[in-house]
Enzyme design. Sequence first.
Site, short mmCIF file in Angstrom:
data_model
loop_
_atom_site.label_atom_id
_atom_site.label_comp_id
_atom_site.label_asym_id
_atom_site.label_seq_id
_atom_site.Cartn_x
_atom_site.Cartn_y
_atom_site.Cartn_z
N PHE A 193 7.08 -14.97 70.61
CA PHE A 193 7.50 -16.21 70.55
C PHE A 193 6.45 -17.04 69.70
O PHE A 193 5.36 -17.43 70.31
CB PHE A 193 8.00 -16.99 71.48
CG PHE A 193 8.82 -18.30 71.29
CD1 PHE A 193 10.22 -18.02 70.58
CD2 PHE A 193 8.32 -19.41 71.17
CE1 PHE A 193 11.03 -19.21 70.36
CE2 PHE A 193 8.88 -20.62 70.57
CZ PHE A 193 10.23 -20.52 70.29
N LYS B 234 0.93 -27.51 73.03
CA LYS B 234 1.41 -27.55 74.50
C LYS B 234 0.28 -28.43 75.23
O LYS B 234 0.28 -29.82 75.03
CB LYS B 234 1.57 -26.17 75.15
CG LYS B 234 2.87 -25.61 74.50
CD LYS B 234 3.53 -24.65 75.45
CE LYS B 234 4.51 -23.91 74.78
NZ LYS B 234 6.07 -24.35 75.11
N ASP C 169 -2.23 -16.44 69.16
CA ASP C 169 -1.52 -17.61 69.57
C ASP C 169 -1.57 -17.89 71.00
O ASP C 169 -1.05 -17.31 72.02
CB ASP C 169 0.02 -17.42 69.32
CG ASP C 169 1.00 -18.45 69.83
OD1 ASP C 169 0.48 -19.26 70.42
OD2 ASP C 169 1.92 -18.27 69.00
N1 PLP Z 1 3.76 -20.36 70.46
C1 PLP Z 1 3.88 -19.98 71.75
C2 PLP Z 1 3.10 -18.89 72.31
C3 PLP Z 1 4.88 -20.70 72.61
O1 PLP Z 1 5.06 -20.63 73.74
C4 PLP Z 1 5.69 -21.82 71.89
C5 PLP Z 1 6.50 -22.56 72.33
O2 PLP Z 1 7.09 -22.29 73.59
C6 PLP Z 1 5.52 -21.94 70.42
C7 PLP Z 1 4.45 -21.25 69.74
C8 PLP Z 1 5.98 -23.26 69.67
O3 PLP Z 1 5.45 -24.33 69.99
P1 PLP Z 1 6.27 -25.72 69.94
O4 PLP Z 1 7.84 -25.58 70.69
O5 PLP Z 1 5.29 -26.81 70.34
O6 PLP Z 1 6.75 -25.80 68.27
#
Ligand code: PLP
Length: 403
Positions: A138, A252, A223
């Site tokens: 994700f 986050k 990520d």
């Molecule tokens: N990358 C990871 C690993 C995530 O868990 C998330 C959100 O849950 C995102 C990217 C996307 O982040 P945002 O919701 O702040 O755009």
Amino acid sequence: MGNVYIKSLGEKYLMANYSRHPIAFAKGEGAYVWDASGKKYLDFVTGLAVNALGHCHPAVVEAAVRQCKELMHSSNLYWTAPAAELAQLLVEHSCLDRVFLCNSGTEANEAAIKLARRYFHTVLKENRSTIITFSRSFHGRTIAAATATAQEVVHSGFDPLPGGFAYAAYNDIEALEAVIDDTTCAVLMEPVQGEGGINVADRDYLRQVRELCDKTGTLLVLDEIQCGLGRTGHLFAYEYYGIKPDIVTLAKALGGGLPLGAVLATEEVSAGFGPGSHGSTFGGNPVCCAAGRAVLETLLEPGFIEGVRDMGHYFMNKAFALAGKYDCIKEVRGLGLMIGIDLNRPGSAVVDACREKGLLVNCAAKTVIRLLPPLNVTQQQADRAFSVLDEALAEFSEAEEVE
Ligand code: PLP
């Protein structure tokens, strides 16, 4: 305003793109939140890993309020101290050299994808643009980050998706070897997958990924939006693996509850972003960055991260004890304070039962009860949460027997 009224207002005026629980939150303090009726909950969702220091951490509130009274926004036509100082802290405590600041996780990944491609096109002058991502990943909801997310449910209805993405199975080096080629510019991976159900990359596997990237001249982008900033018991998850990525994305926990994202990259790769190449009006907002600095300073206090590691072991032992008790638990997975309890069927009934009993947890990948407690959670709070989970799992198991 009560829960029911707020819900009815939201249902009438907000778009229906989320499936929400039937409560509205009004107040938070430390590991606890209160809904609009005054009911108190122990919060192990923590805004999906955003409130990593708990709700309204005093140092974060103090820094944000002070900055609010001085300067709330100026634009990236000018420098501000909070952004520069936050970048300095991130660089001094990571293996990377430069920072791009933005407002969310998806924007951080979007920027990382653009940076990787632009580095190849403008610095190396090579025509390599494909980004490889992994099953159950994700990476966010903008069109490129959603395309990077190897989940059909995130792609559905958004055609045409941008080209230049390829996918491989997670934790399978041969699958990556089969996909990587001389058109690949970057491998983008979560060291611990969050939304995909708490899947932890094997140490050897991630080291092999690093070696394969080195051999093929591919950038490794990690990520760490969910698993970074102390969550795994290390400031950065890559430290656990003993590898150095070329780019890391964060969001986050970084803003302590305010919207803040970051891309960290090596000096060489950062050269891909020359003046005018990328930007964000709100990126590096002084209030968010002041809060971010307070978050990092707290995480860097002596013993804090070690405390996360110790508490992570405590949580895992408790989760394994539950797995020994209930057949409905297929597997327990996790690293640090990022823990998944994988059930033999969808777990929304467990989430609902816990909520009724005053504990917030959520379900990832339908069957995985995900625990993302605040990083400064106490043993007493952990014990309380596991006793609620125990009760909820007992009911869940009984329901299966009835079925
Ligand atoms: N990358 C990871 C690993 C995530 O868990 C998330 C959100 O849950 C995102 C990217 C996307 O982040 P945002 O919701 O702040 O755009």
